[in-house]
Design an enzyme around this catalytic site. Structure first.
Site, PDB file in Angstrom:
ATOM      1  N   SER A  19       0.837  -1.196   0.000  1.00  0.00           N
ATOM      2  CA  SER A  19       0.000   0.000   0.000  1.00  0.00           C
ATOM      3  C   SER A  19       0.871   1.245   0.000  1.00  0.00           C
ATOM      4  O   SER A  19       2.006   1.219   0.496  1.00  0.00           O
ATOM      5  CB  SER A  19      -0.894   0.027   1.245  1.00  0.00           C
ATOM      6  OG  SER A  19      -1.523   1.281   1.422  1.00  0.00           O
ATOM      7  N   TYR A  55       0.198   0.084  10.554  1.00  0.00           N
ATOM      8  CA  TYR A  55      -0.159  -0.369   9.203  1.00  0.00           C
ATOM      9  C   TYR A  55       0.957  -0.051   8.221  1.00  0.00           C
ATOM     10  O   TYR A  55       1.373  -0.903   7.425  1.00  0.00           O
ATOM     11  CB  TYR A  55      -1.457   0.318   8.775  1.00  0.00           C
ATOM     12  CG  TYR A  55      -1.918  -0.062   7.377  1.00  0.00           C
ATOM     13  CD1 TYR A  55      -2.381  -1.344   7.101  1.00  0.00           C
ATOM     14  CD2 TYR A  55      -1.900   0.869   6.336  1.00  0.00           C
ATOM     15  CE1 TYR A  55      -2.805  -1.692   5.832  1.00  0.00           C
ATOM     16  CE2 TYR A  55      -2.323   0.530   5.069  1.00  0.00           C
ATOM     17  CZ  TYR A  55      -2.781  -0.754   4.816  1.00  0.00           C
ATOM     18  OH  TYR A  55      -3.198  -1.097   3.547  1.00  0.00           O
TER      19      TYR A  55
END
Length: 309
Positions: free
Chosen positions: A158, A184
């Site tokens: 990501s 994350y």
């Protein structure tokens, strides 16, 4: 080394990318394939004729998705197996049960910006699920991947990796105040570094691994953040699930990717290396493709997995 450019882009769908590709006789494994990008990736791969295994936590849901894929594609060679990436015992059982070669491994499953949680091993949950579980899965399936002679690993990362490098002295937030987005980001950086080092280490086996940013897509991944991601992406940059799965399918199937590894892609094309946050959904941080970082992460991951065993 020039960036790889393909005929596909932001609006391309998984079905368009896979059109004309024949993977009959080849086997693919997709984690997190009971919904969202994983299900669409599995659908596109099944459409190429590949035998596809959906590795999922909820087998009942997976079975429904597999039935839908089989009906939609006419490919009955779609299977379901239980896998909990946050549980080392589950990963070990899965890899021990796998038989025969594996041609495509898509490390798709993940969690995003969840509240602070740790596994029984003391691992921060996002790092454990997004990276360590997939690391153990890939290394456990190494012989199956090597048997192909040209296997591909696709790693869903990501742009969130730009939020944080791997913080070596406190990977599991034992001392730092927990921040769900930093956790994350660290796990997504680890995804890219895995692709870099797997490609280097397994070059003699002709195994290649590439990482990617699928785009901003509303899926179950956003369940901890009210289903709307970071909230900072303009509406015109939000993709459908079919568009979001395109880059994964490209890396898994395209002849253009033959022999290509250790790279990072977005919108079906290789992204440039950057030295600061871009404010866009493109660009891979230099620390995420640094070979020294990649080797260090591999060693750390091996140690953690060994301790868990």
């Amino acid at each position: 080394m020039s960036l790889i450019v393909t005929p596909f882009g932001f609006s391309s769908t998984a079905a368009q990318v896979a059109q004309g590709i024949d993977l009959t006789g080849r086997r693919a494994l997709v984690t997190g394939a009971s919904s969202g990008l994983g299900a669409e990736t599995a659908r596109a791969l099944a459409g190429t004729g590949a035998a596809v295994t959906l590795a999922v936590r909820d087998v009942a849901v997976g079975e429904r998705v597999a039935k839908d894929i089989a009906e939609a594609t006419g490919n009955q060679d779609v299977h379901v197996a239980h896998l909990d990436l946050a549980d080392p015992a589950s990963v070990t059982a899965f890899t021990a049960a796998w038989q025969g070669p594996l041609h495509v491994l898509v490390n798709n499953a993940g969690v995003m910006a969840c509240p602070e949680q740790h596994t029984e091993q003391g691992w921060e949950l996002q790092f454990a699920t997004n990276h360590l579980g997939h690391f153990a899965l890939a290394t456990g399936l190494h012989d199956a991947l090597a048997a192909d002679g040209a296997a591909r690993i696709v790693v869903v990362s990501s742009t969130g990796h730009q939020q944080s490098p791997v913080v070596w002295d406190d990977v599991h937030f034992a001392f730092r105040r927990y921040d769900p987005w930093l956790a994350y980001g660290q796990s997504k950086t680890a995804n890219v570094l895995f692709a870099v080092e797997a490609t280097r280490r397994w070059a003699d086996d002709n195994i290649t691994a590439n990482a990617l940013m699928p785009g901003a897509i509303y899926t179950n991944l956003q369940r901890h953040i009210e289903g709307r991601g970071s909230g900072s992406v303009p509406a015109e940059l939000i993709k459908t699930v079919e568009q979001g799965a395109a880059t994964s399918v490209l890396l898994a199937t395209s002849p253009l990717m033959q022999g290509v590894g250790g790279r990072y892609f977005a919108d079906c094309n290789e992204s440039e290396t950057v030295d600061r946050r871009t404010g866009t959904l493109h660009g891979v941080a230099r620390y995420a493709v640094d070979p020294d970082n990649a080797r260090r992460l591999w060693t750390l991951s091996e140690e953690l997995i060994a301790d868990a065993g």
